[in-house]
Every structure is written in structure tokens, then in C-alpha cells.
Motif scaffolding. Structure first.
Motif, short mmCIF file in Angstrom:
data_model
loop_
_atom_site.label_atom_id
_atom_site.label_comp_id
_atom_site.label_asym_id
_atom_site.label_seq_id
_atom_site.Cartn_x
_atom_site.Cartn_y
_atom_site.Cartn_z
N ARG A 38 51.42 -15.70 -18.48
CA ARG A 38 50.98 -16.15 -17.14
C ARG A 38 51.83 -15.47 -16.06
O ARG A 38 51.31 -15.05 -15.03
CB ARG A 38 51.09 -17.67 -17.04
CG ARG A 38 50.59 -18.21 -15.71
CD ARG A 38 50.52 -19.74 -15.71
NE ARG A 38 49.62 -20.28 -16.72
CZ ARG A 38 48.29 -20.30 -16.64
NH1 ARG A 38 47.69 -19.80 -15.58
NH2 ARG A 38 47.55 -20.82 -17.59
N GLN A 42 50.39 -13.05 -13.16
CA GLN A 42 50.62 -13.37 -11.75
C GLN A 42 51.34 -12.23 -11.03
O GLN A 42 51.03 -11.93 -9.88
CB GLN A 42 51.40 -14.68 -11.60
CG GLN A 42 51.36 -15.23 -10.20
CD GLN A 42 49.94 -15.50 -9.73
OE1 GLN A 42 49.17 -16.18 -10.39
NE2 GLN A 42 49.57 -14.94 -8.59
N ILE A 70 45.17 -14.22 -19.91
CA ILE A 70 46.43 -14.95 -19.99
C ILE A 70 46.60 -15.51 -21.39
O ILE A 70 45.72 -16.19 -21.90
CB ILE A 70 46.48 -16.08 -18.94
CG1 ILE A 70 46.40 -15.48 -17.54
CG2 ILE A 70 47.74 -16.91 -19.11
CD1 ILE A 70 46.25 -16.50 -16.43
#
Length: 123
Positions: A38, A42, A70
Motif C-alpha cells: 500500500r 501510494q 495493492i
């Protein structure tokens, strides 16, 4: 020993019932998207903010969304790095101006990796 090898070869060719076995190739499946953590995902979405145009930023975000998924752990094959508090992951698509910046920075003594990150974010 030769009889066992010959029998094995015949079994592989004709199957155990003595009938010919056709080799069926399955259609190629598209490669699944690589899994990234994750945090890596991001970081890639966040680095799109450095692209100089709204359209370019949207394309960058779509490229990330369509290329990665993810997962539960970091992808060790994804090149992530942080310089001057700027974090990026993956290959950076640099503009001609940014490439000139990288060349100048490398000539001035910075590493190529650091130059790419700083020129990507600050140009």
C-alpha cells in the motif's frame, strides 16, 4: 532399463489407454498486475503530482492504477528511493527538460538516481 524408458516414452506419447494424446496449448493469459505494498502504491500515486500538467497527472495516476495492484508486502523489484524528502517508486518518465537537468546534475557530481528524483520533482 531400456524397456522402462521405451514404455515411459510410449505412455507419454499415447497415454495409458494406448490412444494418442493431443497436446493442447492454452491461450496465453494476460500477466497479472504486479503486487506492491500500500505504501509503494501510494508513493507512486503521490509522485504523479510532480507532472507539469493536469492531463499528465491524470495519465500518470491511471498508469499506476492500471499497472499495479495493492498487495500485502512490498515488491522488492520496484525501485523505490527518497532524496531531499522526495520519495518515488518505479521508472520515472522524464521530460526533455528534466533529462537536461539530470545530465547537468550528474556532471556537477550528483548520482544519476538522485538527479532523476530531484529533477523529476523540482523541474
Amino acid at each position: 532399463m531400456k524397456k522402462i524408458i521405451a514404455l515411459t516414452a510410449l505412455t507419454l506419447m499415447f497415454g495409458s489407454a494406448g490412444t494418442a494424446v493431443a497436446s493442447v496449448e492454452t491461450p496465453a493469459q494476460p500477466h497479472p498486475k504486479p503486487s506492491v505494498s500500500r505504501e509503494q502504491y501510494q508513493t507512486m500515486i503521490n509522485q504523479c503530482r510532480y507532472v507539469n500538467s493536469v492531463t499528465g497527472r491524470h495519465k500518470c495516476e491511471e498508469r499506476v492504477k492500471s499497472s499495479y495492484r495493492i498487495g500485502h508486502k512490498p515488491n522488492p523489484n520496484l525501485d523505490c528511493r527518497t532524496y531531499s524528502s522526495i520519495s518515488v517508486c518505479g521508472k520515472l518518465l522524464l521530460s526533455p527538460d528534466q533529462l537536461d537537468c539530470v545530465r547537468d546534475s550528474v556532471r556537477s557530481g550528483l548520482t544519476r538516481r538522485r538527479s532523476e528524483v530531484e529533477c523529476y520533482a523540482l523541474r
